[in-house]
Write a protein that holds these residues in place. Structure first.
Motif, PDB file in Angstrom:
ATOM      1  N   ALA A 251       0.831  -1.208   0.000  1.00 33.46           N
ATOM      2  CA  ALA A 251       0.000   0.000   0.000  1.00 33.46           C
ATOM      3  C   ALA A 251       0.863   1.254   0.000  1.00 33.46           C
ATOM      4  O   ALA A 251       0.562   2.240  -0.689  1.00 33.46           O
ATOM      5  N   TYR A 252       1.959   1.213   0.762  1.00 32.05           N
ATOM      6  CA  TYR A 252       2.856   2.374   0.843  1.00 32.05           C
ATOM      7  C   TYR A 252       3.458   2.688  -0.522  1.00 32.05           C
ATOM      8  O   TYR A 252       3.448   3.841  -0.975  1.00 32.05           O
ATOM      9  N   PHE A 253       3.960   1.624  -1.183  1.00 33.80           N
ATOM     10  CA  PHE A 253       4.611   1.843  -2.482  1.00 33.80           C
ATOM     11  C   PHE A 253       3.612   2.268  -3.561  1.00 33.80           C
ATOM     12  O   PHE A 253       3.893   3.128  -4.378  1.00 33.80           O
ATOM     13  N   VAL A 254       2.420   1.645  -3.534  1.00 34.36           N
ATOM     14  CA  VAL A 254       1.384   1.994  -4.511  1.00 34.36           C
ATOM     15  C   VAL A 254       0.972   3.446  -4.335  1.00 34.36           C
ATOM     16  O   VAL A 254       0.885   4.221  -5.293  1.00 34.36           O
ATOM     17  N   LEU A 255       0.745   3.826  -3.073  1.00 27.82           N
ATOM     18  CA  LEU A 255       0.302   5.186  -2.785  1.00 27.82           C
ATOM     19  C   LEU A 255       1.391   6.209  -3.146  1.00 27.82           C
ATOM     20  O   LEU A 255       1.098   7.299  -3.648  1.00 27.82           O
ATOM     21  N   ASP A 256       2.648   5.792  -2.889  1.00 28.74           N
ATOM     22  CA  ASP A 256       3.771   6.676  -3.207  1.00 28.74           C
ATOM     23  C   ASP A 256       3.851   6.906  -4.717  1.00 28.74           C
ATOM     24  O   ASP A 256       4.078   8.025  -5.178  1.00 28.74           O
ATOM     25  N   ALA A 257       3.610   5.811  -5.471  1.00 27.75           N
ATOM     26  CA  ALA A 257       3.660   5.905  -6.940  1.00 27.75           C
ATOM     27  C   ALA A 257       2.504   6.738  -7.476  1.00 27.75           C
ATOM     28  O   ALA A 257       2.638   7.450  -8.466  1.00 27.75           O
ATOM     29  N   LEU A 258       1.351   6.638  -6.799  1.00 26.74           N
ATOM     30  CA  LEU A 258       0.160   7.348  -7.276  1.00 26.74           C
ATOM     31  C   LEU A 258       0.028   8.754  -6.680  1.00 26.74           C
ATOM     32  O   LEU A 258      -0.908   9.480  -7.017  1.00 26.74           O
ATOM     33  N   ALA A 259       0.956   9.094  -5.786  1.00 26.92           N
ATOM     34  CA  ALA A 259       0.822  10.351  -5.030  1.00 26.92           C
ATOM     35  C   ALA A 259       0.588  11.559  -5.933  1.00 26.92           C
ATOM     36  O   ALA A 259      -0.293  12.372  -5.684  1.00 26.92           O
ATOM     37  N   SER A 260       1.395  11.644  -7.022  1.00 24.29           N
ATOM     38  CA  SER A 260       1.278  12.831  -7.868  1.00 24.29           C
ATOM     39  C   SER A 260      -0.085  12.923  -8.556  1.00 24.29           C
ATOM     40  O   SER A 260      -0.699  13.987  -8.602  1.00 24.29           O
ATOM     41  N   SER A 261      -0.571  11.749  -9.056  1.00 30.63           N
ATOM     42  CA  SER A 261      -1.879  11.790  -9.726  1.00 30.63           C
ATOM     43  C   SER A 261      -3.004  12.013  -8.723  1.00 30.63           C
ATOM     44  O   SER A 261      -4.004  12.655  -9.034  1.00 30.63           O
ATOM     45  N   LEU A 262      -2.862  11.442  -7.506  1.00 28.83           N
ATOM     46  CA  LEU A 262      -3.896  11.634  -6.477  1.00 28.83           C
ATOM     47  C   LEU A 262      -3.958  13.089  -6.017  1.00 28.83           C
ATOM     48  O   LEU A 262      -5.017  13.599  -5.683  1.00 28.83           O
TER      49      LEU A 262
ATOM     50  N   ILE B 166      -3.685   3.943   7.820  1.00 30.83           N
ATOM     51  CA  ILE B 166      -4.241   4.653   6.647  1.00 30.83           C
ATOM     52  C   ILE B 166      -3.793   6.123   6.672  1.00 30.83           C
ATOM     53  O   ILE B 166      -3.341   6.666   5.664  1.00 30.83           O
ATOM     54  N   PHE B 167      -3.901   6.757   7.843  1.00 32.47           N
ATOM     55  CA  PHE B 167      -3.507   8.174   7.938  1.00 32.47           C
ATOM     56  C   PHE B 167      -1.996   8.358   7.755  1.00 32.47           C
ATOM     57  O   PHE B 167      -1.562   9.372   7.238  1.00 32.47           O
ATOM     58  N   LEU B 168      -1.233   7.345   8.190  1.00 33.56           N
ATOM     59  CA  LEU B 168       0.217   7.414   7.993  1.00 33.56           C
ATOM     60  C   LEU B 168       0.524   7.392   6.491  1.00 33.56           C
ATOM     61  O   LEU B 168       1.359   8.158   6.003  1.00 33.56           O
ATOM     62  N   LEU B 169      -0.183   6.500   5.770  1.00 31.82           N
ATOM     63  CA  LEU B 169       0.035   6.402   4.330  1.00 31.82           C
ATOM     64  C   LEU B 169      -0.447   7.660   3.600  1.00 31.82           C
ATOM     65  O   LEU B 169       0.174   8.112   2.651  1.00 31.82           O
ATOM     66  N   LEU B 170      -1.574   8.218   4.103  1.00 30.74           N
ATOM     67  CA  LEU B 170      -2.136   9.403   3.448  1.00 30.74           C
ATOM     68  C   LEU B 170      -1.380  10.688   3.791  1.00 30.74           C
ATOM     69  O   LEU B 170      -1.560  11.706   3.123  1.00 30.74           O
ATOM     70  N   SER B 171      -0.571  10.630   4.841  1.00 27.52           N
ATOM     71  CA  SER B 171       0.085  11.863   5.302  1.00 27.52           C
ATOM     72  C   SER B 171       0.999  12.473   4.232  1.00 27.52           C
ATOM     73  O   SER B 171       1.305  13.665   4.269  1.00 27.52           O
ATOM     74  N   GLY B 172       1.420  11.632   3.266  1.00 23.17           N
ATOM     75  CA  GLY B 172       2.289  12.137   2.201  1.00 23.17           C
ATOM     76  C   GLY B 172       1.529  12.928   1.153  1.00 23.17           C
ATOM     77  O   GLY B 172       2.121  13.654   0.361  1.00 23.17           O
TER      78      GLY B 172
END
Lengths: 71, 239
Positions: free
Chosen positions: B21-32, B194-200
């Motif tokens: 989840a961390y890596f996926v979210l990190d990869a999608l961060a810019s589009s999100l 979830i909030f830790l992952l979203l904090s980025g």
């Protein structure tokens, strides 16, 4: 092991409703209802009070599976 | 499979899922980040308001049904139905409250125009209806439970209600409190993660994570302290 009871049957013999029985033993109607449905196992104090009201032994009111004794 | 092996397997799977989840979210961060976080939070607010409205309407229906049953007289046959009906009505209004709070807090409509003002007034009315419904439902519940006579306007109402309950009601209350605590202790780490992952992401900070961890800390401290008190100093615990 489930605990069975004859509260409903004994209450019917006395011709009283759940509220009246509850008042006699100092608990709510809901407690009597739950005991009759087998959803709640009463405390020893309440079991003794119920047996006293019905004028029978505690084992006559409450019994374990296979111990039913029809007096 | 032994319980011990299963436990470590679940632990391992959770760690792997978290890492993915961390890596996926990190990869999608810019589009999100392109999707406005604020927009999502406001949309959740509107959905909360809609759910709260539905819950209030359903609760009103159950309240009326309970009232009708009591009015026609309670006997051994319909007592359980009346009790269940009032219990559902009560729970629905309780659930609607936090949703309404969030909806009002995130309300962005302008109060300078008529429509915005009407919307805000409707939300305020809905909140008041829920509060008054709780009072009405509690009074109705007291008809079914005459042994509980604490005034609903009493500031120590919850404690008095609990003190006046008999043994079966106390058992229900204790079981429900235990189950809800167990559920929360399982949910806190998930929400914190979830909030830790979203904090980025843009619009999120570490503040939600701090709030969740703080609530988790308070809950677990309160649980532990009260368990200790009840076990070792029961006389103090009953005060």
């Amino acid at each position: 092991m489930p605990l069975y009871n004859r509260v409903k049957e004994l209450r019917a013999r006395l011709n009283i409703n759940q509220q009246e029985l509850g008042n006699m033993v100092g608990v709510s109607r809901q407690t009597i209802s739950q005991i009759e449905r087998g959803d709640y196992n009463p405390s020893i104090l309440l079991a003794l009070k119920l047996a006293h009201v019905f004028n029978v032994s505690c084992e006559t009111v409450f019994y374990l599976e296979g111990e039913f004794d029809d007096e | 499979m032994s319980k011990k092996v299963f436990f470590y397997l679940v632990l391992g799977l959770c760690a792997i899922a978290g890492a993915i989840a961390y890596f996926v979210l990190d990869a999608l961060a810019s589009s999100l980040n392109e999707i406005s976080t604020e927009y999502i939070l406001l949309a959740i607010g509107r959905v909360s308001g809609a759910i709260a409205l539905i819950l209030t309407i359903i609760s009103l229906g159950y309240y009326q049904k309970g009232k009708r049953l009591i009015k026609h007289g309670i006997n051994d046959e319909n007592y359980d139905i009346a009790n269940r009906t009032i219990c559902i009505a009560s729970n629905l209004t309780i659930v609607a409250l936090p949703l309404l709070f969030y909806c009002i807090a995130t309300y962005t409509g302008s109060i300078n125009n008529l429509i915005g003002l009407i919307c805000l007034a409707i939300l305020g009315c809905l909140l008041l209806i829920n509060i008054f419904m709780q009072i009405k439902i509690t009074k109705l519940a007291q008809v079914l439970h005459p042994e509980i006579y604490a005034s609903v306007y009493d500031m120590k109402f919850a404690k008095k209600w609990n003190d006046q309950m008999d043994e079966a009601l106390k058992a229900i209350s204790e079981k429900a409190a235990f189950r809800s605590s167990q559920l929360m202790f399982n949910i806190y780490p998930i929400i914190a993660l979830i909030f830790l992952l979203l904090s980025g992401l843009e619009g999120f900070s570490l503040l939600p994570l701090l709030v969740v961890c703080l609530l988790w800390f308070i809950h677990i401290c309160s649980y532990g302290y009260n368990a200790y008190l009840i076990e070792n100093h029961p006389s103090k615990a009953t005060k």
